[in-house]
Design a protein around this motif. Structure first.
Motif, PDB file in Angstrom:
ATOM      1  N   THR A  20      -5.324   5.785 -43.676  1.00 41.63           N
ATOM      2  CA  THR A  20      -4.909   6.180 -41.865  1.00 41.63           C
ATOM      3  C   THR A  20      -3.024   6.138 -42.210  1.00 41.63           C
ATOM      4  O   THR A  20      -2.759   6.781 -41.016  1.00 41.63           O
ATOM      5  CB  THR A  20      -4.712   4.338 -42.320  1.00 41.63           C
ATOM      6  OG1 THR A  20      -5.854   3.596 -41.646  1.00 41.63           O
ATOM      7  CG2 THR A  20      -4.108   4.267 -40.802  1.00 41.63           C
ATOM      8  N   SER A  48      -2.582  -0.886 -37.343  1.00 42.63           N
ATOM      9  CA  SER A  48      -4.414  -0.737 -37.601  1.00 42.63           C
ATOM     10  C   SER A  48      -3.422  -0.106 -39.235  1.00 42.63           C
ATOM     11  O   SER A  48      -4.664  -1.042 -39.988  1.00 42.63           O
ATOM     12  CB  SER A  48      -4.492   0.980 -37.010  1.00 42.63           C
ATOM     13  OG  SER A  48      -4.756   0.239 -35.515  1.00 42.63           O
ATOM     14  N   PHE A  69      -5.133  -6.317 -35.577  1.00 45.30           N
ATOM     15  CA  PHE A  69      -6.335  -4.614 -34.613  1.00 45.30           C
ATOM     16  C   PHE A  69      -6.797  -5.480 -33.132  1.00 45.30           C
ATOM     17  O   PHE A  69      -6.295  -4.306 -32.736  1.00 45.30           O
ATOM     18  CB  PHE A  69      -7.314  -4.162 -35.159  1.00 45.30           C
ATOM     19  CG  PHE A  69      -8.627  -4.386 -36.549  1.00 45.30           C
ATOM     20  CD1 PHE A  69      -7.314  -2.865 -36.764  1.00 45.30           C
ATOM     21  CD2 PHE A  69      -7.868  -4.522 -37.472  1.00 45.30           C
ATOM     22  CE1 PHE A  69      -7.618  -1.309 -37.223  1.00 45.30           C
ATOM     23  CE2 PHE A  69      -8.325  -3.138 -38.687  1.00 45.30           C
ATOM     24  CZ  PHE A  69      -8.178  -2.296 -38.825  1.00 45.30           C
ATOM     25  N   HIS A  73      -5.369  -3.159 -29.990  1.00 48.02           N
ATOM     26  CA  HIS A  73      -5.527  -2.123 -29.044  1.00 48.02           C
ATOM     27  C   HIS A  73      -4.752  -2.408 -28.421  1.00 48.02           C
ATOM     28  O   HIS A  73      -4.691  -1.670 -26.997  1.00 48.02           O
ATOM     29  CB  HIS A  73      -6.484  -2.753 -29.129  1.00 48.02           C
ATOM     30  CG  HIS A  73      -7.790  -2.774 -29.922  1.00 48.02           C
ATOM     31  ND1 HIS A  73      -8.086  -1.530 -30.874  1.00 48.02           N
ATOM     32  CD2 HIS A  73      -8.626  -2.955 -30.738  1.00 48.02           C
ATOM     33  CE1 HIS A  73      -9.165  -1.245 -31.399  1.00 48.02           C
ATOM     34  NE2 HIS A  73      -9.704  -2.394 -31.555  1.00 48.02           N
ATOM     35  N   LEU A 126     -10.760  -5.160 -27.251  1.00 49.55           N
ATOM     36  CA  LEU A 126     -10.770  -3.985 -27.986  1.00 49.55           C
ATOM     37  C   LEU A 126     -12.481  -3.272 -27.393  1.00 49.55           C
ATOM     38  O   LEU A 126     -11.685  -1.906 -26.439  1.00 49.55           O
ATOM     39  CB  LEU A 126     -11.992  -3.793 -28.758  1.00 49.55           C
ATOM     40  CG  LEU A 126     -12.937  -2.226 -29.724  1.00 49.55           C
ATOM     41  CD1 LEU A 126     -12.295  -2.094 -29.766  1.00 49.55           C
ATOM     42  CD2 LEU A 126     -14.394  -2.922 -30.638  1.00 49.55           C
ATOM     43  N   PHE A 156     -14.142   3.996 -31.666  1.00 50.97           N
ATOM     44  CA  PHE A 156     -13.777   2.710 -32.203  1.00 50.97           C
ATOM     45  C   PHE A 156     -14.700   1.900 -32.266  1.00 50.97           C
ATOM     46  O   PHE A 156     -14.918   0.858 -33.011  1.00 50.97           O
ATOM     47  CB  PHE A 156     -11.947   2.340 -31.655  1.00 50.97           C
ATOM     48  CG  PHE A 156     -10.767   2.052 -32.281  1.00 50.97           C
ATOM     49  CD1 PHE A 156     -11.227   1.080 -33.743  1.00 50.97           C
ATOM     50  CD2 PHE A 156     -10.061   2.405 -31.910  1.00 50.97           C
ATOM     51  CE1 PHE A 156     -10.409   0.050 -34.313  1.00 50.97           C
ATOM     52  CE2 PHE A 156      -8.604   1.938 -33.183  1.00 50.97           C
ATOM     53  CZ  PHE A 156      -8.980   0.933 -33.919  1.00 50.97           C
ATOM     54  N   SER A 159     -17.295   1.665 -34.492  1.00 49.19           N
ATOM     55  CA  SER A 159     -16.990   1.263 -35.599  1.00 49.19           C
ATOM     56  C   SER A 159     -16.508  -0.222 -36.106  1.00 49.19           C
ATOM     57  O   SER A 159     -17.622  -0.684 -36.816  1.00 49.19           O
ATOM     58  CB  SER A 159     -15.805   1.965 -36.240  1.00 49.19           C
ATOM     59  OG  SER A 159     -15.152   1.729 -37.199  1.00 49.19           O
ATOM     60  N   ASP A 160     -16.694  -0.944 -35.026  1.00 51.60           N
ATOM     61  CA  ASP A 160     -16.091  -2.035 -34.606  1.00 51.60           C
ATOM     62  C   ASP A 160     -17.075  -3.277 -34.955  1.00 51.60           C
ATOM     63  O   ASP A 160     -17.777  -4.071 -34.631  1.00 51.60           O
ATOM     64  CB  ASP A 160     -14.849  -2.683 -33.890  1.00 51.60           C
ATOM     65  CG  ASP A 160     -13.863  -2.422 -34.462  1.00 51.60           C
ATOM     66  OD1 ASP A 160     -13.714  -1.772 -35.705  1.00 51.60           O
ATOM     67  OD2 ASP A 160     -12.599  -3.031 -32.889  1.00 51.60           O
ATOM     68  N   TYR A 183     -14.763   5.007 -37.776  1.00 47.98           N
ATOM     69  CA  TYR A 183     -13.198   4.691 -37.923  1.00 47.98           C
ATOM     70  C   TYR A 183     -12.250   6.020 -37.480  1.00 47.98           C
ATOM     71  O   TYR A 183     -10.833   5.490 -36.872  1.00 47.98           O
ATOM     72  CB  TYR A 183     -13.190   3.225 -38.689  1.00 47.98           C
ATOM     73  CG  TYR A 183     -11.146   2.760 -38.656  1.00 47.98           C
ATOM     74  CD1 TYR A 183     -10.716   2.504 -37.664  1.00 47.98           C
ATOM     75  CD2 TYR A 183     -10.360   3.315 -40.206  1.00 47.98           C
ATOM     76  CE1 TYR A 183      -9.380   1.648 -38.063  1.00 47.98           C
ATOM     77  CE2 TYR A 183      -9.576   2.288 -39.668  1.00 47.98           C
ATOM     78  CZ  TYR A 183      -8.633   2.201 -38.809  1.00 47.98           C
ATOM     79  OH  TYR A 183      -7.056   1.480 -39.359  1.00 47.98           O
ATOM     80  N   ALA A 186     -12.070   7.601 -34.893  1.00 51.54           N
ATOM     81  CA  ALA A 186     -11.460   7.114 -33.704  1.00 51.54           C
ATOM     82  C   ALA A 186     -10.102   7.672 -33.279  1.00 51.54           C
ATOM     83  O   ALA A 186      -9.134   7.962 -32.520  1.00 51.54           O
ATOM     84  CB  ALA A 186     -12.001   5.477 -33.324  1.00 51.54           C
ATOM     85  N   GLN A 187      -9.140   7.436 -34.870  1.00 51.69           N
ATOM     86  CA  GLN A 187      -7.775   7.172 -35.114  1.00 51.69           C
ATOM     87  C   GLN A 187      -7.213   8.392 -35.091  1.00 51.69           C
ATOM     88  O   GLN A 187      -6.166   8.469 -33.843  1.00 51.69           O
ATOM     89  CB  GLN A 187      -7.676   6.016 -36.325  1.00 51.69           C
ATOM     90  CG  GLN A 187      -7.791   5.046 -36.720  1.00 51.69           C
ATOM     91  CD  GLN A 187      -6.857   4.249 -35.929  1.00 51.69           C
ATOM     92  OE1 GLN A 187      -6.331   4.436 -34.333  1.00 51.69           O
ATOM     93  NE2 GLN A 187      -6.715   2.898 -35.615  1.00 51.69           N
TER      94      GLN A 187
END
Length: 199
Positions: A20, A48, A69, A73, A126, A156, A159-160, A183, A186-187
């Motif tokens: 990250t 994050s 998180f 968001h 989210l 995202f 992933s969640d 994840y 997405a980031q």
């Protein structure tokens, strides 16, 4: 990702936050011409990172990670609404609300009572973030950055959702692979939405 299958937890502690941090480093020089967007996207990435660190302790860190998180968001949502007003198109919000409702209905029996309110708030944030990302794409369908952003929001959510299914419904094979691959994709896509210095 390999730390679980290899039973080497130190890999997780070393490389999860580092990955990250590398995305933050890639985002850092971007968006200089749009400081408001840059500020909120970087805030989302740093929050994050805090969530990543908290979730390295899956039991004690789950609620702090969830809150981190959720705030990430909200930071992304603030960035996206600086470009277009919130819910400027209704269809993405309707679609994501439907997905969220189906997912919650499936997971709800496995969510502990103390976590139900935070989980509801998290899903709302989210879903709104992902839907607003899709709004920006619908309003500029030829813009590659808007396409990347919409895909980042969708990944995202994916992933969640996988993380929640694995935690509250049933164990998933190779869960770490699918959760972390979606994840970080997405980031990275959200970070790449910020214009590069040469754009």
């Amino acid at each position: 990702i390999a730390s679980g299958p290899l039973a080497l937890p130190w890999l997780n502690f070393a490389f999860k936050p580092l990955t990250t941090l590398l995305i933050i480093a890639a985002a850092w020089p971007r968006g200089q011409a749009t400081p408001g967007l840059r500020r909120w996207v970087l805030a989302g990435l740093w929050l994050s990172l805090a969530g990543d660190v908290a979730l390295m302790w899956p039991q004690q860190g789950f609620l702090p990670g969830l809150v981190s998180f959720l705030l990430a968001h909200l930071a992304y949502l603030l960035a996206f609404t600086r470009v277009r007003r919130f819910a400027a198109r209704w269809l993405p919000f309707a679609l994501y609300a439907g997905v969220a409702a189906v997912l919650l209905a499936w997971l709800w029996p496995g969510v502990p009572g103390a976590l139900r309110a935070p989980v509801l708030a998290y899903v709302a944030c989210l879903g709104s973030m992902a839907a607003q990302a899709a709004v920006l794409w619908r309003l500029a369908p030829a813009d590659p950055a808007a396409r990347r952003l919409a895909l980042g929001g969708a990944l995202f959510l994916c992933s969640d959702s996988l993380l929640a299914i694995n935690r509250f419904a049933m164990p998933l094979p190779l869960s770490g692979l699918w959760i972390l691959a979606t994840y970080w994709s997405a980031q990275g896509l959200i970070a790449s939405w910020l214009p590069a210095a040469s754009d």
